[in-house]
Design an enzyme around this catalytic site. Structure first.
Site, PDB file in Angstrom:
ATOM      1  N   HIS A 205     -14.288   0.600  -1.985  1.00  4.10           N
ATOM      2  CA  HIS A 205     -13.043   0.000  -1.484  1.00  4.10           C
ATOM      3  C   HIS A 205     -12.723   0.624  -0.127  1.00  4.10           C
ATOM      4  O   HIS A 205     -13.001   1.813   0.097  1.00  4.10           O
ATOM      5  CB  HIS A 205     -11.907   0.269  -2.487  1.00  4.10           C
ATOM      6  CG  HIS A 205     -10.665  -0.495  -2.138  1.00  4.10           C
ATOM      7  ND1 HIS A 205      -9.796  -0.064  -1.167  1.00  4.10           N
ATOM      8  CD2 HIS A 205     -10.166  -1.662  -2.606  1.00  4.10           C
ATOM      9  CE1 HIS A 205      -8.807  -0.939  -1.059  1.00  4.10           C
ATOM     10  NE2 HIS A 205      -9.001  -1.926  -1.917  1.00  4.10           N
TER      11      HIS A 205
ATOM     12  N   LYS B 119      -4.618   0.233  -8.107  1.00  6.36           N
ATOM     13  CA  LYS B 119      -4.626   1.407  -7.205  1.00  6.36           C
ATOM     14  C   LYS B 119      -3.932   2.591  -7.882  1.00  6.36           C
ATOM     15  O   LYS B 119      -3.998   2.739  -9.096  1.00  6.36           O
ATOM     16  CB  LYS B 119      -4.007   1.034  -5.854  1.00  6.36           C
ATOM     17  CG  LYS B 119      -4.685  -0.211  -5.240  1.00  6.36           C
ATOM     18  CD  LYS B 119      -4.336  -0.452  -3.809  1.00  6.36           C
ATOM     19  CE  LYS B 119      -5.080  -1.678  -3.299  1.00  6.36           C
ATOM     20  NZ  LYS B 119      -4.840  -1.952  -1.893  1.00  6.36           N
TER      21      LYS B 119
END
Ligand code: PGA
Length: 251
Positions: free
Chosen positions: A94, A11
């Site tokens: 995502h 991330k």
């Protein structure tokens, strides 16, 4: 049979220097586990540096997002052709992209197509929100996301699908392995209807959402779970290596 894939999504964490240190610390442990394909997903800016460190290893590399256009006036975006020389995989759709950045089902489908056109392996993410699970629509939501995600897709070769219930991401509250398997079976059945049984059987299905070294094996032993997409637990070298080892033990 699908190969076991453990994907570590970093991330928006790690400077380039930190990313280099993290992957350098992981490489020996990941390389020792031959039964599992490990893949790391650093931020865009670290891809080239990490690619250099991984070049002579079996550890895979992927990006966390892409834009569906090839080039043009899209400030701040990165296209599939820019990624193609840098990495093999790309995460598409995502839930943080869908929910925080407003990515639509249609955009996700265009991204899968763009990734495949550039020779990248898309990891198409699907998953319901808590309200959707509680109202009994989880399967319908996941199926809708999957069908849109594959609407423009080419061959299923190289495709990976990740089921990540939104309520399980970063919360420490993983789905139960039984619930994960039920949804995976539904995903597999949907893939059979989109492609055919043989092709659907070859698409690796990853579970994601609060996967740790302690619970990964419970997911891996489910019939339709072929790996995991890991967020928080991929940010510490020793912990991620242990997670990959525990997945390999039941692969
Ligand atoms: P988590 O994230 O492992 O921190 O729950 C998973 C993901 O977002 O892919």
């Amino acid at each position: 049979m699908s190969p076991t894939i453990i994907a570590g999504n970093w991330k928006m964490n790690m400077t380039v220097a930190e990313a280099r240190d993290l992957v350098t610390a992981m490489i020996p442990g990941l390389e020792a586990v031959v039964e599992v394909v490990s893949v790391v997903f650093p931020p865009f800016v670290a891809l080239e540096a990490i690619g250099g460190l991984l070049r002579s290893t079996d550890v895979g590399l992927g990006a966390q997002n892409l834009h569906y256009e090839d080039k043009g006036a899209f400030t701040g975006e990165v296209s599939a052709s820019m990624l193609a020389g840098l990495c093999e995989f790309v995460i598409v759709g995502h839930s943080e992209r869908r929910l925080v950045f407003g990515e639509s089902d249609e955009a996700v489908g265009r991204k899968v197509e763009a990734a495949q056109r550039a020779g990248l392996r898309p990891i198409l993410c699907v998953g319901e929100r808590l309200e959707e699970r509680e109202s009994g629509s989880a399967e319908a939501v996941v199926e809708r996301q999957l069908r849109w995600g594959l609407a423009n897709a080419g061959s299923p070769d190289g495709l990976v699908v990740a089921y990540e219930p939104v309520w399980a991401i970063g919360t420490g509250r993983a789905a139960t392995p039984d619930d994960a398997q039920l949804m995976m079976a539904h995903i597999r059945a949907t893939l059979v209807s989109v492609y055919d049984a043989a092709a659907a059987a070859d698409v690796p299905l990853l579970y994601g959402g609060s996967v740790t070294a302690d619970n990964v094996a419970e997911f891996m032993i489910q019939d339709d779970v072929n790996g995991a997409l890991v967020g928080g637990a991929s940010l510490v070298a020793e912990g991620f290596v242990e997670l990959v080892r525990n997945a390999a033990a039941v692969a």
